[in-house]
Design a protein around this motif. Structure first.
Motif, short mmCIF file in Angstrom:
data_model
loop_
_atom_site.label_atom_id
_atom_site.label_comp_id
_atom_site.label_asym_id
_atom_site.label_seq_id
_atom_site.Cartn_x
_atom_site.Cartn_y
_atom_site.Cartn_z
N VAL A 119 79.22 31.89 -6.72
CA VAL A 119 80.55 31.91 -7.32
C VAL A 119 81.60 31.53 -6.27
CG1 VAL A 119 82.27 33.43 -8.37
CG2 VAL A 119 79.90 33.58 -9.09
N ASP A 120 82.63 30.83 -6.75
CA ASP A 120 83.70 30.34 -5.88
C ASP A 120 84.65 31.48 -5.54
OD1 ASP A 120 85.58 28.83 -4.58
OD2 ASP A 120 86.47 28.02 -6.42
N MET A 121 84.30 32.20 -4.49
CA MET A 121 85.18 33.27 -3.96
C MET A 121 84.75 33.44 -2.51
SD MET A 121 83.43 36.78 -5.39
CE MET A 121 83.75 36.60 -7.11
N LEU A 159 79.88 24.36 -12.77
CA LEU A 159 80.18 23.82 -11.44
C LEU A 159 81.66 23.54 -11.32
CD1 LEU A 159 77.26 21.29 -10.88
CD2 LEU A 159 77.70 23.40 -9.59
N CYS A 160 82.25 23.91 -10.18
CA CYS A 160 83.68 23.66 -9.95
C CYS A 160 83.92 22.15 -9.83
CB CYS A 160 84.13 24.36 -8.68
SG CYS A 160 84.04 26.15 -8.79
N ASP A 161 85.17 21.76 -10.03
CA ASP A 161 85.54 20.34 -9.93
C ASP A 161 85.11 19.79 -8.58
OD1 ASP A 161 86.66 20.44 -12.37
OD2 ASP A 161 88.76 20.46 -11.67
N GLY A 162 84.55 18.61 -8.60
CA GLY A 162 84.20 17.91 -7.35
C GLY A 162 82.84 18.30 -6.79
N GLU A 163 82.18 19.32 -7.38
CA GLU A 163 80.93 19.79 -6.77
C GLU A 163 79.78 18.79 -6.94
OE1 GLU A 163 80.23 22.72 -4.80
OE2 GLU A 163 82.33 22.29 -4.66
#
Ligand SMILES: Cc1cc2nc3c(=O)[nH]c(=O)nc-3n(C[C@H](O)[C@H](O)[C@H](O)COP(=O)(O)O)c2cc1C
Length: 184
Positions: A119-121, A159-163
């Motif tokens: 996770v993006d944190m 998936l987050c942007d650009g991943e």
């Protein structure tokens, strides 16, 4: 590696909801610029074919700060049922995955690089399966030389942007460095 041959890379993954599979596919696309890439669910990889590859890349999602277990896979299934997260489970999602594959496979002398999705944190909060994968691989005798790779998902497991682009670029770096090693 024979200096006249094209390097071969196996990308093997476990994925519950599809994000880790998408990262594996993007890494393969990147590798293909300069090496051969074979991308598969780790459950479809036989121990007897591993010696054919110059580099093996293995990946799994981060569950409870580590590798998925039978209990965390079962919990993931309840997240889908509760429509909290992920659209549907991947094929074979509830069967033994990367953790079990590493533990039952002879990996002595093989060059293996790990990746994970998390996770993006802050990494302090999320944890990462990367150290656990690397530790298990080393215990199984693999050469874990290269730095591993982490891709980020949002709070819905997407998936987050650009991943995808970032994973493709990382695959490109892997492929080019193998090509370079083959020449020297
Ligand atoms: C049971 C469970 C536990 C999880 N624990 C963590 C965690 O400790 N840290 C984290 O960053 N993400 C955690 N996640 C989120 C996963 O990392 C995320 O779902 C995964 O990267 C998505 O990849 P996949 O679509 O290939 O399964 C957890 C997910 C599940 C289902």
């Amino acid at each position: 590696m024979d200096s006249s041959s094209t390097p071969r890379v196996l990308i093997a993954y476990e994925s519950m909801f599809g994000a880790t599979r998408q990262v594996a596919e993007a890494i393969s696309d990147g590798v293909r610029g300069s090496a051969e890439a074979d991308c598969r669910d780790v459950r479809r990889v036989s121990p007897f074919e591993l010696h054919r590859f110059d580099l093996i890349v293995v990946g799994a999602p981060t569950h409870a700060r580590s590798l998925p277990t039978p209990a965390s896979r079962a919990e993931a299934a309840t997240w889908v049922e509760g429509r909290m997260y992920g659209a549907q489970l991947e094929d074979r999602a509830l069967t033994p995955g990367l953790r079990e594959w590493i533990d039952r496979t002879a990996l002595s002398g093989l060059k293996i690089t790990p990746f994970t999705t998390r996770v993006d944190m802050s990494r302090l909060l999320s944890g990462s399966a990367l150290p656990a994968i690397a530790r298990r691989l080393r215990r199984a005798g693999a050469q874990v030389g290269r730095r591993g790779y982490e891709a980020l998902v949002d709070e819905h497991g997407q998936l987050c942007d650009g991943e995808v682009d970032r994973a493709r670029e990382w695959g490109g770096i892997l492929g080019r460095s193998l090509q370079h090693e083959a020449r020297v």
